[in-house]
Design a protein around this motif. Structure first.
Motif, short mmCIF file in Angstrom:
data_model
loop_
_atom_site.label_atom_id
_atom_site.label_comp_id
_atom_site.label_asym_id
_atom_site.label_seq_id
_atom_site.Cartn_x
_atom_site.Cartn_y
_atom_site.Cartn_z
N ARG A 41 0.84 -1.33 -0.25
CA ARG A 41 0.05 0.15 -0.06
C ARG A 41 0.71 1.36 -0.07
O ARG A 41 0.61 2.33 -0.51
N GLN B 90 1.00 3.18 -3.34
CA GLN B 90 -0.19 3.46 -3.88
C GLN B 90 -0.36 4.96 -4.70
O GLN B 90 -0.93 4.76 -5.86
N ARG C 165 -3.97 -4.47 -6.76
CA ARG C 165 -4.55 -4.68 -5.66
C ARG C 165 -3.22 -4.33 -4.64
O ARG C 165 -1.98 -4.54 -4.81
N PHE D 143 -1.67 -4.09 -0.59
CA PHE D 143 -1.51 -4.94 0.86
C PHE D 143 -0.78 -3.89 1.82
O PHE D 143 0.05 -3.41 1.60
N ASP D 144 -1.39 -4.04 3.01
CA ASP D 144 -0.84 -3.35 4.31
C ASP D 144 0.09 -4.46 4.74
O ASP D 144 0.09 -5.65 4.52
N ASP E 285 -1.44 -7.51 6.28
CA ASP E 285 -2.08 -8.49 5.71
C ASP E 285 -0.80 -9.38 4.95
O ASP E 285 -0.83 -10.48 5.10
N ASP F 239 -12.15 -10.18 -5.45
CA ASP F 239 -12.85 -9.46 -4.43
C ASP F 239 -12.33 -9.45 -2.95
O ASP F 239 -12.39 -8.59 -2.43
N GLY G 39 -6.50 -8.36 -1.57
CA GLY G 39 -6.06 -7.03 -1.35
C GLY G 39 -6.91 -6.00 -1.50
O GLY G 39 -8.20 -6.48 -1.30
N GLN G 40 -6.61 -4.99 -1.55
CA GLN G 40 -7.47 -3.86 -1.61
C GLN G 40 -7.42 -3.11 -3.02
O GLN G 40 -6.14 -3.09 -3.35
N PRO G 41 -8.57 -2.74 -3.50
CA PRO G 41 -8.31 -2.30 -4.91
C PRO G 41 -7.73 -0.62 -4.91
O PRO G 41 -7.51 -0.13 -3.67
N SER G 42 -6.93 -0.46 -5.83
CA SER G 42 -6.01 0.76 -5.84
C SER G 42 -6.95 1.85 -6.10
O SER G 42 -7.96 1.71 -6.75
N SER G 43 -6.70 3.20 -5.46
CA SER G 43 -7.42 4.05 -5.79
C SER G 43 -6.85 4.69 -7.33
O SER G 43 -5.73 5.35 -7.13
#
Length: 147
Positions: free
Chosen positions: A54, A57, A74, A76-77, A80, A123, A126-130
């Motif tokens: 992340r 990002q 995607r 990750f922190d 994660d 889904d 990870g987390q979707p990138s902005s």
């Protein structure tokens, strides 16, 4: 060294974990990932996502990388990735499934590939990138560089 050998069927999906230093270029990241896919006997259409930490990002390198391969990015922190692998690229890739290609590196980047485990879902990967954050950093660099 690959975790598995042989040519893979086109229906198999893979994820790339990427790590890079601030001195890296988008071209370097793209070339490294292309080399990793080629070494593994994979086609770019088997790649379903690229993941990284992340903290990267807002890097202007990510948008060209994701666009080149036409896959989502995607993020990750630390939480994660804790205990997920020996390096960032391997840790991120292993979040999708078993490592297929262990870390490869170029001058300023690393890449690892994992085969998506049964039931893999973007889904929950990870987390979707902005994209707005990536675009903002890209615009900022362009603005600083001048017209």
């Amino acid at each position: 060294m690959t975790a598995s050998s042989g040519v893979n069927a086109p229906h198999q999906s893979f994820v790339a974990g990427m790590g890079f230093a601030s001195a890296a270029s988008a071209g370097e990241l793209i070339a490294l990932l292309q080399a990793c896919l080629a070494e593994s006997g994979l086609h770019s259409d088997q790649l379903v996502a690229i993941g990284t930490h992340r903290r990267r990002q807002t890097s202007p390198l990510l948008l060209p990388l994701a666009l080149h391969f036409d896959v989502p990015l995607r993020l990750f922190d630390e939480d994660d990735l804790c205990g997920a692998g020996p390096g960032l690229a391997e840790a991120v890739a292993s979040m999708a499934g078993p490592l297929h290609l262990y870390r490869r590196q170029s001058a300023f980047a690393t890449c690892a590939l994992a085969r998506c485990a049964p039931g893999f879902s973007l889904d929950i990967f990870g987390q979707p990138s902005s994209s707005s954050a990536v675009m903002a950093s890209s615009t900022l660099l362009t603005s600083i560089a001048g017209p």
